[in-house]
Design a protein around this motif. Structure first.
Motif, short mmCIF file in Angstrom:
data_model
loop_
_atom_site.label_atom_id
_atom_site.label_comp_id
_atom_site.label_asym_id
_atom_site.label_seq_id
_atom_site.Cartn_x
_atom_site.Cartn_y
_atom_site.Cartn_z
N ILE A 294 77.75 33.17 42.23
CA ILE A 294 77.72 34.30 42.33
C ILE A 294 76.17 33.89 41.22
CG2 ILE A 294 76.01 35.68 41.85
CD1 ILE A 294 78.07 37.89 42.92
N ILE A 295 77.12 32.89 39.83
CA ILE A 295 76.43 32.30 39.07
C ILE A 295 77.02 31.23 38.68
CG2 ILE A 295 75.88 34.83 37.88
CD1 ILE A 295 77.81 34.01 35.93
N SER A 296 76.06 30.04 37.45
CA SER A 296 76.77 28.75 37.37
C SER A 296 77.73 29.19 36.23
CB SER A 296 75.64 28.17 37.16
OG SER A 296 75.31 28.83 35.98
N ASP A 297 78.61 27.99 36.14
CA ASP A 297 79.22 27.80 35.07
C ASP A 297 78.74 28.20 33.96
OD1 ASP A 297 81.60 27.26 37.04
OD2 ASP A 297 82.07 25.43 36.51
N ALA A 298 77.55 27.09 33.82
CA ALA A 298 77.31 27.60 32.42
C ALA A 298 76.35 28.46 31.94
CB ALA A 298 75.36 26.45 32.55
N LEU A 299 75.76 29.28 33.19
CA LEU A 299 75.67 30.39 32.58
C LEU A 299 76.72 31.51 31.98
CD1 LEU A 299 73.36 33.38 32.42
CD2 LEU A 299 73.53 33.32 35.12
N TYR A 300 77.70 31.39 33.60
CA TYR A 300 78.51 32.35 32.65
C TYR A 300 79.54 32.24 31.01
CZ TYR A 300 83.97 34.23 32.55
OH TYR A 300 84.88 34.97 32.14
N TYR A 301 79.71 31.02 30.97
CA TYR A 301 79.91 30.71 29.22
C TYR A 301 78.78 30.82 28.42
CZ TYR A 301 84.36 28.53 31.29
OH TYR A 301 85.09 27.70 32.19
N GLU A 302 77.98 30.95 28.84
CA GLU A 302 76.39 31.45 27.67
C GLU A 302 76.81 32.81 27.51
OE1 GLU A 302 71.79 30.46 27.39
OE2 GLU A 302 72.53 30.34 28.88
N VAL A 303 76.95 33.58 29.15
CA VAL A 303 77.43 35.01 27.83
C VAL A 303 78.10 35.48 27.35
CG1 VAL A 303 77.96 36.64 29.50
CG2 VAL A 303 75.65 35.22 30.18
N GLN A 304 79.15 34.29 28.14
CA GLN A 304 80.74 34.53 26.72
C GLN A 304 80.28 34.23 25.57
OE1 GLN A 304 83.46 36.45 28.53
NE2 GLN A 304 81.30 35.65 30.20
N ASP A 305 79.77 33.43 24.92
CA ASP A 305 79.43 32.88 23.69
C ASP A 305 78.22 34.03 23.24
OD1 ASP A 305 80.47 30.75 24.10
OD2 ASP A 305 78.88 29.18 24.29
N VAL A 306 76.77 34.95 23.86
CA VAL A 306 76.64 36.22 23.14
C VAL A 306 77.40 36.59 22.75
CG1 VAL A 306 74.69 37.66 23.86
CG2 VAL A 306 74.68 35.37 24.35
N LEU A 307 78.46 37.27 23.98
CA LEU A 307 79.45 38.67 23.64
C LEU A 307 80.24 37.98 22.95
CD1 LEU A 307 80.17 39.35 27.84
CD2 LEU A 307 78.68 40.51 26.55
N ASP A 308 80.84 37.40 22.23
CA ASP A 308 81.57 36.17 21.28
C ASP A 308 81.12 36.58 19.60
OD1 ASP A 308 83.50 37.07 22.76
OD2 ASP A 308 83.83 34.75 22.66
N GLY A 309 79.29 36.44 20.01
CA GLY A 309 78.92 36.36 18.36
C GLY A 309 78.46 35.23 18.15
N ARG A 310 78.75 34.12 19.15
CA ARG A 310 78.62 32.67 19.12
C ARG A 310 76.69 31.87 19.19
NH1 ARG A 310 83.63 32.16 21.66
NH2 ARG A 310 82.45 30.93 23.64
#
Length: 430
Positions: A294-310
């Motif tokens: 449904i989403i791209s790899d780049a968008l998924y990892y970008e969200v993980q960076d936001v959630l992890d505070g990176r």
């Protein structure tokens, strides 16, 4: 009974004047011996003036062990051995544990009517239990109420110590078989995951489908897939908190609780990956899924960076109720806590109040408090000619106090931003 030799059988019958063949002699003597055993058993029961009462216990099982088949076998056994049936119990739960509804009712009945039953009969020991440790405890418990469990197809006299070894085998074999099946199931599911297949119910945004040949798969479900895409894109912007995004998504049709939402935004299935957990020597890793992302790899990892505070977050947009602009800024005059605010429904409209969340009872009308705040705020308005002087003095003082700190912070943020870009490039290559 050990089969009698034909010559011996013929000799015995000749003494009584019977002339028969060798095969007929053996069959006649074996029949006489069986009838004698039954007669002796019946005499012993009559002599002791009691009948053996039993309860038939039947549990649903695999092919060849239906409850009807078990009932037929058990009743035939009771008829041949002159055993009076007191109660028949049906059970349709797994024998892994004794936490079965009908079995618990049976135990309660045995305790209440102690001495009215002597046996619990079942076909095989795996109908009784598939856990050796639990089975031994249950046998001891049954003996306390004067009841002996017995498998008619695997009979054991447990008063003979050597038979306990056979009991251990009968009980352990089904347990090993259960463990083997569980391992086979686990290995099959893990292999399917490694092949990129999603196992189980489809997550929100997907639907379970089956191909013409019976192969199961998941596919994006609309409009839920669009909601998932909006959620990830909104979190990646860093404007709203995760909880605010969850509330907005609920208004759009998301039917997931707060904890489920956290699981959702961490789930790699939405970018087309399947997570394989660690097992023995094999480390945890991701594989490419067979489903459509449904989403791209780049968008998924970008969200993980936001959630992890990176990832540097933009300033959070605070939604303010125009009727309660000072909520969270006023201090309770009684207990010192911050005042919250809410609306109370009157006869014709809602009335808004600032109030304390504690039991002190502080409560104020918002219209009166807001007017007083505006009056006090106007007292702080500087004279027209002093605005630039105030502004210059405040900026100069702030810069002198925070110069070193800001320089160090700026350098760290620049370095962090550079490392994040390198990490994003490395992920895209993978």
């Amino acid at each position: 009974m050990e089969r009698m030799k034909p010559d011996t059988a013929v000799e015995i019958l000749r003494k009584y004047g019977l002339q028969v063949s060798r095969e007929e002699a053996v069959l006649i003597l074996e029949f006489i011996y069986a009838m004698a055993q039954i007669a002796i058993a019946q005499c012993l029961r009559d002599e002791n003036s009691r009948l053996i009462h039993s309860g038939e216990y039947r549990r649903a099982g695999g092919e060849g062990y239906s409850q009807r088949n078990q009932e037929e076998m058990l009743r035939r056994y009771c008829e041949l051995n002159a055993i009076q049936v007191r109660k028949t119990i049906y059970e349709d739960h797994s024998a892994k544990t004794f936490n079965r509804p009908e079995w618990q009712k049976l135990l309660a009945d045995l305790r209440k009517h102690k001495g009215q039953a002597d046996l619990i009969l079942f076909t095989k020991w795996d109908r009784f239990s598939r856990n050796a440790g639990d089975a031994y405890q249950m046998i001891s418990l049954l003996r306390t109420v004067g009841v002996e469990p017995q498998a008619i197809e695997q009979p054991l006299d447990l008063s003979v110590q050597e038979n306990k070894m056979m009991l251990a085998f009968y009980l352990a074999a089904p347990e090993v078989e259960n463990d083997r099946r569980a391992l086979n199931t686990f290995s099959g599911m893990r292999r399917a995951k490694k092949e990129g297949r999603w196992m189980g119910t489809a997550p929100f945004g997907y639907a379970n489908k089956v191909t013409e040949v019976g192969k199961k798969y998941i596919t994006p479900k609309h409009p839920h897939a669009e909601i998932i895409q909006w959620v990830f894109e909104t979190i990646a912007k860093g404007i709203f908190t995760t909880e605010q995004v969850w509330k907005q998504a609920k208004a759009k049709g998301l039917r997931i609780c707060k904890n489920g939402f956290w699981v959702l935004v961490r789930n790699p299935v939405y970018c087309g990956k399947i997570f394989i957990p660690k097992y023995k020597e094999e480390e945890a890793h991701f594989v490419k899924g067979q489903h459509e992302p449904i989403i791209s790899d780049a968008l998924y990892y970008e969200v993980q960076d936001v959630l992890d505070g990176r990832k540097r977050k933009q300033r959070v947009q605070i939604e303010v109720d125009e009727n309660l602009p000072l909520r969270g800024f006023l201090v309770c005059p009684r207990c010192g806590r911050l005042l919250t605010g809410s609306a109370s429904k009157g006869k014709y409209r809602y009335y808004h109040y600032y109030h304390c969340s504690s039991s002190c009872g502080s409560r104020f009308r918002t219209d009166a408090v807001n007017k007083l705040f505006i009056v006090e705020l106007k007292k702080l308005v500087p004279h027209p000619g002093m605005i630039e002087i105030y502004k210059s003095a405040i900026i100069s003082e702030y810069n002198s106090k925070t110069k070193d700190h800001m320089n160090g912070r700026r350098l760290m943020l620049e370095r962090l931003e550079e490392l994040n870009k390198q990490l994003a490039k490395a992920r895209r290559r993978c």
